[in-house]
Design a protein around this motif. Structure first.
Motif, PDB file in Angstrom:
ATOM      1  N   HIS A  22      25.315  72.526  25.858  1.00  0.00           N
ATOM      2  CA  HIS A  22      24.843  71.234  25.346  1.00  0.00           C
ATOM      3  C   HIS A  22      25.378  70.074  26.189  1.00  0.00           C
ATOM      4  CE1 HIS A  22      23.590  68.162  22.476  1.00  0.00           C
ATOM      5  NE2 HIS A  22      24.797  67.636  22.649  1.00  0.00           N
ATOM      6  N   ILE A  23      26.655  70.143  26.560  1.00  0.00           N
ATOM      7  CA  ILE A  23      27.209  69.027  27.343  1.00  0.00           C
ATOM      8  C   ILE A  23      26.556  68.960  28.726  1.00  0.00           C
ATOM      9  CG2 ILE A  23      29.252  70.088  28.425  1.00  0.00           C
ATOM     10  CD1 ILE A  23      30.729  67.459  27.393  1.00  0.00           C
ATOM     11  N   LEU A  24      26.202  70.097  29.301  1.00  0.00           N
ATOM     12  CA  LEU A  24      25.524  70.094  30.606  1.00  0.00           C
ATOM     13  C   LEU A  24      24.074  69.634  30.482  1.00  0.00           C
ATOM     14  CD1 LEU A  24      26.771  73.450  32.178  1.00  0.00           C
ATOM     15  CD2 LEU A  24      27.672  71.152  32.547  1.00  0.00           C
ATOM     16  N   ALA A  25      23.402  70.064  29.437  1.00  0.00           N
ATOM     17  CA  ALA A  25      21.970  69.797  29.300  1.00  0.00           C
ATOM     18  C   ALA A  25      21.662  68.455  28.633  1.00  0.00           C
ATOM     19  CB  ALA A  25      21.307  70.930  28.516  1.00  0.00           C
ATOM     20  N   LYS A  26      22.580  67.950  27.798  1.00  0.00           N
ATOM     21  CA  LYS A  26      22.278  66.744  27.017  1.00  0.00           C
ATOM     22  C   LYS A  26      23.288  65.611  27.175  1.00  0.00           C
ATOM     23  CE  LYS A  26      18.886  68.923  24.957  1.00  0.00           C
ATOM     24  NZ  LYS A  26      17.556  68.776  25.463  1.00  0.00           N
ATOM     25  N   PHE A  28      25.451  65.227  30.196  1.00  0.00           N
ATOM     26  CA  PHE A  28      26.008  65.377  31.549  1.00  0.00           C
ATOM     27  C   PHE A  28      26.691  64.094  32.031  1.00  0.00           C
ATOM     28  CE2 PHE A  28      25.169  66.978  36.091  1.00  0.00           C
ATOM     29  CZ  PHE A  28      26.224  67.864  36.025  1.00  0.00           C
ATOM     30  N   HIS A  29      26.194  62.953  31.577  1.00  0.00           N
ATOM     31  CA  HIS A  29      26.784  61.672  31.973  1.00  0.00           C
ATOM     32  C   HIS A  29      28.245  61.547  31.536  1.00  0.00           C
ATOM     33  CE1 HIS A  29      25.050  61.265  27.971  1.00  0.00           C
ATOM     34  NE2 HIS A  29      25.969  60.349  27.745  1.00  0.00           N
ATOM     35  N   ASN A  30      28.681  62.331  30.544  1.00  0.00           N
ATOM     36  CA  ASN A  30      30.066  62.277  30.063  1.00  0.00           C
ATOM     37  C   ASN A  30      31.039  63.081  30.918  1.00  0.00           C
ATOM     38  OD1 ASN A  30      29.728  60.546  27.884  1.00  0.00           O
ATOM     39  ND2 ASN A  30      29.024  62.199  26.564  1.00  0.00           N
ATOM     40  N   ILE A  31      30.544  63.908  31.825  1.00  0.00           N
ATOM     41  CA  ILE A  31      31.422  64.738  32.659  1.00  0.00           C
ATOM     42  C   ILE A  31      32.434  63.870  33.406  1.00  0.00           C
ATOM     43  CG2 ILE A  31      31.478  66.272  34.680  1.00  0.00           C
ATOM     44  CD1 ILE A  31      30.479  67.683  32.150  1.00  0.00           C
ATOM     45  N   GLN A  32      32.002  62.712  33.873  1.00  0.00           N
ATOM     46  CA  GLN A  32      32.902  61.831  34.617  1.00  0.00           C
ATOM     47  C   GLN A  32      34.051  61.311  33.760  1.00  0.00           C
ATOM     48  OE1 GLN A  32      30.876  58.241  35.959  1.00  0.00           O
ATOM     49  NE2 GLN A  32      29.423  58.491  34.292  1.00  0.00           N
ATOM     50  N   ASN A  33      33.905  61.355  32.440  1.00  0.00           N
ATOM     51  CA  ASN A  33      34.968  60.922  31.536  1.00  0.00           C
ATOM     52  C   ASN A  33      35.880  62.076  31.127  1.00  0.00           C
ATOM     53  OD1 ASN A  33      33.822  58.297  31.490  1.00  0.00           O
ATOM     54  ND2 ASN A  33      32.357  59.000  29.969  1.00  0.00           N
ATOM     55  N   ILE A  34      35.513  63.293  31.480  1.00  0.00           N
ATOM     56  CA  ILE A  34      36.257  64.485  31.079  1.00  0.00           C
ATOM     57  C   ILE A  34      37.024  65.092  32.255  1.00  0.00           C
ATOM     58  CG2 ILE A  34      36.029  66.841  30.182  1.00  0.00           C
ATOM     59  CD1 ILE A  34      33.463  65.852  28.720  1.00  0.00           C
ATOM     60  N   ASP A  48      16.546  59.042  32.720  1.00  0.00           N
ATOM     61  CA  ASP A  48      17.241  60.005  31.868  1.00  0.00           C
ATOM     62  C   ASP A  48      18.068  60.945  32.741  1.00  0.00           C
ATOM     63  OD1 ASP A  48      18.028  61.964  30.073  1.00  0.00           O
ATOM     64  OD2 ASP A  48      16.003  62.486  29.434  1.00  0.00           O
ATOM     65  N   TRP A  49      19.322  61.117  32.399  1.00  0.00           N
ATOM     66  CA  TRP A  49      20.228  61.987  33.148  1.00  0.00           C
ATOM     67  C   TRP A  49      19.783  63.447  33.123  1.00  0.00           C
ATOM     68  CZ3 TRP A  49      25.154  61.622  35.488  1.00  0.00           C
ATOM     69  CH2 TRP A  49      25.618  60.304  35.656  1.00  0.00           C
ATOM     70  N   HIS A  50      18.994  63.834  32.144  1.00  0.00           N
ATOM     71  CA  HIS A  50      18.785  65.249  31.862  1.00  0.00           C
ATOM     72  C   HIS A  50      17.367  65.737  32.123  1.00  0.00           C
ATOM     73  CE1 HIS A  50      22.036  63.546  29.411  1.00  0.00           C
ATOM     74  NE2 HIS A  50      22.692  64.522  30.014  1.00  0.00           N
ATOM     75  N   CYS A  51      16.619  65.018  32.951  1.00  0.00           N
ATOM     76  CA  CYS A  51      15.266  65.480  33.275  1.00  0.00           C
ATOM     77  C   CYS A  51      15.173  65.764  34.764  1.00  0.00           C
ATOM     78  CB  CYS A  51      14.215  64.471  32.818  1.00  0.00           C
ATOM     79  SG  CYS A  51      14.190  62.957  33.766  1.00  0.00           S
ATOM     80  N   THR A  52      14.145  66.485  35.145  1.00  0.00           N
ATOM     81  CA  THR A  52      14.000  66.926  36.532  1.00  0.00           C
ATOM     82  C   THR A  52      13.571  65.806  37.479  1.00  0.00           C
ATOM     83  OG1 THR A  52      11.763  67.687  36.051  1.00  0.00           O
ATOM     84  CG2 THR A  52      13.534  69.322  35.903  1.00  0.00           C
ATOM     85  N   GLY A 146      35.775  72.938  29.181  1.00  0.00           N
ATOM     86  CA  GLY A 146      36.047  73.909  28.119  1.00  0.00           C
ATOM     87  C   GLY A 146      37.252  73.511  27.292  1.00  0.00           C
ATOM     88  N   ASP A 147      38.337  73.100  27.951  1.00  0.00           N
ATOM     89  CA  ASP A 147      39.539  72.658  27.229  1.00  0.00           C
ATOM     90  C   ASP A 147      39.243  71.429  26.380  1.00  0.00           C
ATOM     91  OD1 ASP A 147      40.950  74.722  28.401  1.00  0.00           O
ATOM     92  OD2 ASP A 147      42.005  73.434  29.854  1.00  0.00           O
ATOM     93  N   HIS A 148      38.490  70.493  26.941  1.00  0.00           N
ATOM     94  CA  HIS A 148      38.119  69.264  26.208  1.00  0.00           C
ATOM     95  C   HIS A 148      37.310  69.621  24.939  1.00  0.00           C
ATOM     96  CE1 HIS A 148      36.662  65.172  25.509  1.00  0.00           C
ATOM     97  NE2 HIS A 148      35.456  65.713  25.387  1.00  0.00           N
ATOM     98  N   LEU A 149      36.331  70.488  25.092  1.00  0.00           N
ATOM     99  CA  LEU A 149      35.498  70.863  23.950  1.00  0.00           C
ATOM    100  C   LEU A 149      36.267  71.690  22.930  1.00  0.00           C
ATOM    101  CD1 LEU A 149      32.191  71.749  25.829  1.00  0.00           C
ATOM    102  CD2 LEU A 149      32.639  69.726  24.439  1.00  0.00           C
TER     103      LEU A 149
END
Length: 152
Positions: A22-26, A28-34, A48-52, A146-149
């Motif tokens: 879910h975090i990768l598909a919906k 992804f913009h939060n990865i930079q904060n994690i 949209d961050w999550h479209c092709t 994974g640790d964050h989640l």
């Protein structure tokens, strides 16, 4: 020495597959904060961050160096929990003609998942190193997410 190749790494995390995917598909913009190795990311093209159709700019720490590149999602398969990315321009584009990475998340049980990253690449010449540093970046970032989640 091979000009092209495929390398992969598989990591088991203590998070359900659906939560990690879910975090990768919906989100992804939060990865930079994690992830501490992701120094920044922004939307370069698209809405949209999550479209092709969208292109993202990334600034990351790989092999002890800050690198930049652009990324586009080529395909998302929700059922198989598979995402295919195309990586280009910036530091990646200077060294590789082709650079794609795929991630597939598989449920191991209700509490954990296996995350497999595969990089397919073609170097611009034989002097360019194979992208093991980028693979390590993906592995460490997966563990951080994974640790964050797991704590959330």
């Amino acid at each position: 020495m091979a000009i092209s190749g495929k390398i992969s790494v598989e990591i088991v995390i203590q998070v359900p597959a659906s939560k990690f995917f879910h975090i990768l598909a919906k989100e992804f913009h939060n990865i930079q904060n994690i992830c501490e190795r992701v120094h920044g990311a922004n939307l370069h093209e698209g809405d949209d961050w999550h479209c092709t159709d969208s292109v993202k700019n990334w600034t990351c720490l790989v092999d002890g160096k800050v690198i930049t590149f652009k990324e586009r999602i080529e395909a998302i398969d929700e059922e198989k929990k598979l995402i295919k990315y195309s990586i280009f321009d910036g530091d990646i584009g200077q060294n590789y003609k082709l650079f794609k990475d795929n991630v597939q998340v598989t449920e191991t049980n209700n509490e954990s998942a296996s995350v497999k990253w595969t990089i397919e690449y073609e170097k611009i010449n034989e002097d360019v190193k194979s992208p093991y540093g980028y693979l390590e970046f993906l592995e460490k970032s997966t563990i951080e997410v994974g640790d964050h989640l797991h704590k959330a």
